[in-house]
Motif scaffolding. Structure first.
Motif, PDB file in Angstrom:
ATOM      1  N   TYR B  41     -12.557   6.381  -4.543  1.00 42.20           N
ATOM      2  CA  TYR B  41     -12.073   5.681  -5.736  1.00 42.20           C
ATOM      3  C   TYR B  41     -12.829   6.100  -6.990  1.00 42.20           C
ATOM      4  O   TYR B  41     -12.807   5.384  -7.996  1.00 42.20           O
ATOM      5  CB  TYR B  41     -12.169   4.164  -5.525  1.00 42.20           C
ATOM      6  CG  TYR B  41     -11.235   3.657  -4.443  1.00 42.20           C
ATOM      7  CD1 TYR B  41     -11.578   3.770  -3.095  1.00 42.20           C
ATOM      8  CD2 TYR B  41     -10.013   3.086  -4.753  1.00 42.20           C
ATOM      9  CE1 TYR B  41     -10.731   3.324  -2.094  1.00 42.20           C
ATOM     10  CE2 TYR B  41      -9.160   2.629  -3.762  1.00 42.20           C
ATOM     11  CZ  TYR B  41      -9.525   2.749  -2.441  1.00 42.20           C
ATOM     12  OH  TYR B  41      -8.676   2.305  -1.456  1.00 42.20           O
ATOM     13  N   ILE B  66      -9.487  -1.493  -8.502  1.00 40.61           N
ATOM     14  CA  ILE B  66      -8.526  -1.067  -7.476  1.00 40.61           C
ATOM     15  C   ILE B  66      -9.149  -1.210  -6.081  1.00 40.61           C
ATOM     16  O   ILE B  66      -8.469  -1.593  -5.127  1.00 40.61           O
ATOM     17  CB  ILE B  66      -8.069   0.383  -7.728  1.00 40.61           C
ATOM     18  CG1 ILE B  66      -7.446   0.530  -9.132  1.00 40.61           C
ATOM     19  CG2 ILE B  66      -7.101   0.841  -6.633  1.00 40.61           C
ATOM     20  CD1 ILE B  66      -6.127  -0.186  -9.322  1.00 40.61           C
ATOM     21  N   GLN B  69      -8.672  -4.734  -5.240  1.00 41.36           N
ATOM     22  CA  GLN B  69      -7.256  -4.975  -4.929  1.00 41.36           C
ATOM     23  C   GLN B  69      -6.917  -4.485  -3.513  1.00 41.36           C
ATOM     24  O   GLN B  69      -6.282  -5.189  -2.721  1.00 41.36           O
ATOM     25  CB  GLN B  69      -6.426  -4.208  -5.956  1.00 41.36           C
ATOM     26  CG  GLN B  69      -4.953  -4.409  -5.926  1.00 41.36           C
ATOM     27  CD  GLN B  69      -4.268  -3.443  -6.910  1.00 41.36           C
ATOM     28  OE1 GLN B  69      -3.980  -2.293  -6.558  1.00 41.36           O
ATOM     29  NE2 GLN B  69      -4.026  -3.901  -8.115  1.00 41.36           N
ATOM     30  N   HIS B  70      -7.376  -3.275  -3.193  1.00 39.87           N
ATOM     31  CA  HIS B  70      -7.080  -2.715  -1.879  1.00 39.87           C
ATOM     32  C   HIS B  70      -7.789  -3.499  -0.772  1.00 39.87           C
ATOM     33  O   HIS B  70      -7.228  -3.708   0.305  1.00 39.87           O
ATOM     34  CB  HIS B  70      -7.462  -1.230  -1.842  1.00 39.87           C
ATOM     35  CG  HIS B  70      -6.494  -0.358  -2.592  1.00 39.87           C
ATOM     36  ND1 HIS B  70      -6.484   1.011  -2.501  1.00 39.87           N
ATOM     37  CD2 HIS B  70      -5.472  -0.677  -3.440  1.00 39.87           C
ATOM     38  CE1 HIS B  70      -5.513   1.499  -3.263  1.00 39.87           C
ATOM     39  NE2 HIS B  70      -4.896   0.495  -3.852  1.00 39.87           N
ATOM     40  N   HIS B  73      -5.725  -6.447   0.051  1.00 40.73           N
ATOM     41  CA  HIS B  73      -4.573  -6.082   0.885  1.00 40.73           C
ATOM     42  C   HIS B  73      -5.009  -5.876   2.344  1.00 40.73           C
ATOM     43  O   HIS B  73      -4.368  -6.366   3.274  1.00 40.73           O
ATOM     44  CB  HIS B  73      -3.904  -4.806   0.377  1.00 40.73           C
ATOM     45  CG  HIS B  73      -3.059  -5.032  -0.842  1.00 40.73           C
ATOM     46  ND1 HIS B  73      -1.962  -5.850  -0.830  1.00 40.73           N
ATOM     47  CD2 HIS B  73      -3.143  -4.555  -2.102  1.00 40.73           C
ATOM     48  CE1 HIS B  73      -1.404  -5.870  -2.037  1.00 40.73           C
ATOM     49  NE2 HIS B  73      -2.104  -5.095  -2.829  1.00 40.73           N
ATOM     50  N   GLU B  78      -2.439  -5.810   5.221  1.00 42.10           N
ATOM     51  CA  GLU B  78      -1.428  -4.972   4.570  1.00 42.10           C
ATOM     52  C   GLU B  78      -1.927  -3.541   4.389  1.00 42.10           C
ATOM     53  O   GLU B  78      -3.129  -3.316   4.204  1.00 42.10           O
ATOM     54  CB  GLU B  78      -1.071  -5.580   3.207  1.00 42.10           C
ATOM     55  CG  GLU B  78      -0.452  -6.967   3.325  1.00 42.10           C
ATOM     56  CD  GLU B  78      -0.493  -7.787   2.039  1.00 42.10           C
ATOM     57  OE1 GLU B  78      -0.057  -8.950   2.080  1.00 42.10           O
ATOM     58  OE2 GLU B  78      -0.979  -7.266   1.019  1.00 42.10           O
ATOM     59  N   PRO B  79      -1.004  -2.570   4.396  1.00 47.09           N
ATOM     60  CA  PRO B  79      -1.417  -1.171   4.203  1.00 47.09           C
ATOM     61  C   PRO B  79      -1.753  -0.895   2.740  1.00 47.09           C
ATOM     62  O   PRO B  79      -1.384  -1.669   1.851  1.00 47.09           O
ATOM     63  CB  PRO B  79      -0.160  -0.399   4.599  1.00 47.09           C
ATOM     64  CG  PRO B  79       0.963  -1.320   4.253  1.00 47.09           C
ATOM     65  CD  PRO B  79       0.450  -2.713   4.548  1.00 47.09           C
ATOM     66  N   ILE B  80      -2.456   0.187   2.514  1.00 46.18           N
ATOM     67  CA  ILE B  80      -2.723   0.661   1.145  1.00 46.18           C
ATOM     68  C   ILE B  80      -2.425   2.152   1.077  1.00 46.18           C
ATOM     69  O   ILE B  80      -2.382   2.839   2.105  1.00 46.18           O
ATOM     70  CB  ILE B  80      -4.191   0.425   0.719  1.00 46.18           C
ATOM     71  CG1 ILE B  80      -5.154   1.123   1.702  1.00 46.18           C
ATOM     72  CG2 ILE B  80      -4.498  -1.060   0.624  1.00 46.18           C
ATOM     73  CD1 ILE B  80      -6.576   1.231   1.207  1.00 46.18           C
ATOM     74  N   LEU B  81      -2.227   2.628  -0.142  1.00 43.47           N
ATOM     75  CA  LEU B  81      -2.149   4.062  -0.369  1.00 43.47           C
ATOM     76  C   LEU B  81      -3.460   4.422  -1.073  1.00 43.47           C
ATOM     77  O   LEU B  81      -3.670   4.096  -2.236  1.00 43.47           O
ATOM     78  CB  LEU B  81      -0.935   4.405  -1.239  1.00 43.47           C
ATOM     79  CG  LEU B  81      -0.495   5.859  -1.204  1.00 43.47           C
ATOM     80  CD1 LEU B  81      -0.138   6.302   0.206  1.00 43.47           C
ATOM     81  CD2 LEU B  81       0.703   6.073  -2.125  1.00 43.47           C
ATOM     82  N   PRO B  83      -6.567   6.622  -2.577  1.00 44.21           N
ATOM     83  CA  PRO B  83      -6.870   7.926  -3.169  1.00 44.21           C
ATOM     84  C   PRO B  83      -7.819   8.699  -2.262  1.00 44.21           C
ATOM     85  O   PRO B  83      -8.420   8.129  -1.351  1.00 44.21           O
ATOM     86  CB  PRO B  83      -7.558   7.557  -4.487  1.00 44.21           C
ATOM     87  CG  PRO B  83      -8.121   6.193  -4.254  1.00 44.21           C
ATOM     88  CD  PRO B  83      -7.172   5.502  -3.304  1.00 44.21           C
ATOM     89  N   ALA B  95      -3.049  11.271  -1.992  1.00 44.08           N
ATOM     90  CA  ALA B  95      -3.362   9.935  -1.498  1.00 44.08           C
ATOM     91  C   ALA B  95      -2.966   9.813  -0.016  1.00 44.08           C
ATOM     92  O   ALA B  95      -2.112  10.555   0.463  1.00 44.08           O
ATOM     93  CB  ALA B  95      -2.625   8.889  -2.324  1.00 44.08           C
ATOM     94  N   TYR B  97      -1.950   7.148   3.269  1.00 46.62           N
ATOM     95  CA  TYR B  97      -1.469   5.831   3.688  1.00 46.62           C
ATOM     96  C   TYR B  97      -2.408   5.306   4.769  1.00 46.62           C
ATOM     97  O   TYR B  97      -2.622   5.985   5.776  1.00 46.62           O
ATOM     98  CB  TYR B  97      -0.055   5.997   4.225  1.00 46.62           C
ATOM     99  CG  TYR B  97       0.654   4.722   4.584  1.00 46.62           C
ATOM    100  CD1 TYR B  97       1.365   4.030   3.622  1.00 46.62           C
ATOM    101  CD2 TYR B  97       0.633   4.238   5.875  1.00 46.62           C
ATOM    102  CE1 TYR B  97       2.056   2.869   3.943  1.00 46.62           C
ATOM    103  CE2 TYR B  97       1.317   3.077   6.203  1.00 46.62           C
ATOM    104  CZ  TYR B  97       2.025   2.397   5.234  1.00 46.62           C
ATOM    105  OH  TYR B  97       2.704   1.251   5.557  1.00 46.62           O
TER     106      TYR B  97
END
Lengths: 313, 313
Positions: B41, B66, B69-70, B73, B78-81, B83, B95, B97
């Motif tokens: 990040y 971010i 935020q991730h 999730h 929940e998944p993240i995308l 970097p 990026a 998944y």
């Protein structure tokens, strides 16, 4: 600060998404707009798609769950770290930090595919040009700006047809406004294409009945398959066009400071042109955006009919 | 499915973060772990940081909002995308998944910097080796695996010192357990480094008092500056080490199927070695993870003292 207003512009490749949004950016100002293209959320790069025999129109070829997640952040006014897909060479670049603008435009192929995506937008546009017009546009753009040959583009269109039919076109049912540009005589260069709008039941549209009639150079409004279809001729009477513009602007008096900026411009390769029908279409989209913004600023959300239910009628 | 358990491993560059987590991955199994390094990040690539005269330790050099935020999730399952930053050449890649694992390890420099980051973790580890040990580790790693010279690495350490002091070290106050590896005689190759743990008040630690004494090859537990400090000698009596391991495993009987897998391994360049003190440290971290998992599975969260308040005491 009120939350951002989110506009969806969804449609097939080369259906005119960027042309619509470019006018809105010009009027609303770069500084108040964030503009996101969901092509950035492709799951595979161009080489991988070729190996897998997948087109980018296939939902499985895109991180739709992440698009939905990011849309929800943007609507809450939160930043995202957005992936980047480079059309020039079909590979991914470094992610980009994006803050939502007062108006946030989400443009792409599959923006209405998932229910949790659809519920994020304040205004949903779907672009639905006839295939002959779209094929011409795609050849023009992909050859002039993405380095393909005409044969490449036509073969790609054929390869994509099944996915267009299965995944892209059904999304028109979720739109507040479906926009087509038609070439009634065929072979038009774009300046005098007619615009045909299907006015969905999801949002209240401005009342244009005073301007509707059956003149060939005037607005027509009719029912077709249970839908309201507004037609704006490419060769609309300029005085009538001015009067309509005046009427729409008068219904968004809180945004008259935007009036000086030009709508209706588009490009053919590097040639800049203008279409009166395009200008009116963009103005109608702008009307919905500005009205949504006013409602959000007043602390409410815009009254929206349940369009999923409406689409099912 | 119960939500993922989130482990933070925070510390300066080359403080041993990956060594700690590698043992946990080996025991818990790749399939149940997601492992994220927050270096991904970074806001600027290596060339940009050089231009801006910023070190990656500077919060402004990272998308901390971010990361927060991730993390939220991931904690919700929940998944993240995510970097991707490539240490090999200091640039960003496409990026990725990422889905959270049953256990999700977040490893990095600034993982406890923002309050909204800190609240996400179930277990917070901070690595705090003495500077002479860390400098030796950083030279070893960056020269053997990242292509730097010794002079490069030492100059970089000097350039980063102010940021280490201002941004990295203060995060130790938020840890449930602070881990140092000490070389009492100096010049040790790693196998016999002592481990020193500061046991924070945030989580209940297993009771090791039956094993505590004042033997030089045994555990010692003492107060220092109001903190509980547990010392595990590098040359711990092997029988004592086994008894301690037995005691800790017996307190996580629901995880005994994991026992067969080895802890305590580490590498010096490409050479694989083993440290009994490292094995015990990893087992203590594992204890906290497995206990947190059991609590989450029972539908509750682990009782956690407000460590921010505790840190302020």
């Amino acid at each position: 600060m009120p939350r951002p207003v989110i506009l969806g512009i969804v449609g097939d490749s080369a259906s005119g998404k960027t042309t619509i949004s470019r006018g809105l950016v010009r009027v609303l100002g770069e500084e108040s707009i964030a503009h996101i293209c969901t092509d950035d959320y492709h799951r595979y790069d161009r080489a991988q798609r070729a190996d897998l025999q997948l087109t980018p129109l296939n939902p499985g070829c895109n991180h739709l769950d992440i698009i939905a997640q990011h849309l929800q952040h943007l609507r809450r006014g939160e930043p995202i770290l957005k992936p980047v897909y480079r059309h020039q060479d079909g590979t991914f670049g470094p992610a980009e930090y994006v803050r939502p603008g007062r108006f946030t435009i989400i443009e792409g192929l599959l923006g209405y595919h998932l229910p949790e995506m659809r519920e994020v937008y304040d205004v949903r546009i779907f672009l639905d040009p006839p295939e002959d017009v779209r094929r011409r546009w795609k050849v023009q753009r992909d050859c002039s700006r993405r380095g393909y040959t005409t044969d490449d583009v036509l073969a790609e269109l054929d390869r994509r047809e099944a996915d267009s039919e299965q995944f892209i076109r059904p999304q028109r049912h979720y739109a507040d406004m479906t926009i087509s540009f038609l070439s009634p005589g065929g072979g038009d260069d774009g300046t005098y294409l007619d615009a045909e709008l299907i006015l969905g039941d999801g949002l209240p549209h401005p009342d244009l009945t005073p301007f509707v009639g059956d003149r060939p150079d005037g607005l027509t409004l009719r029912e077709r398959d249970g839908e309201r279809v507004l037609r704006i001729p490419g060769r609309i009477d300029p005085e009538l066009a001015s009067a309509i513009e005046e009427a729409i602007w008068s219904r968004m008096h809180f945004a008259t400071h935007l009036r000086a900026r030009r709508l209706g411009e588009f490009t053919v390769a590097t040639d800049l042109r203008r279409s009166e029908a395009l200008a009116l279409v963009q103005l109608l989209v702008l009307y919905h955006l500005v009205t949504a913004r006013a409602m959000v600023a007043l602390g409410g959300d815009r009254a929206r009919v349940d369009t999923d239910a409406a689409a099912a009628v």
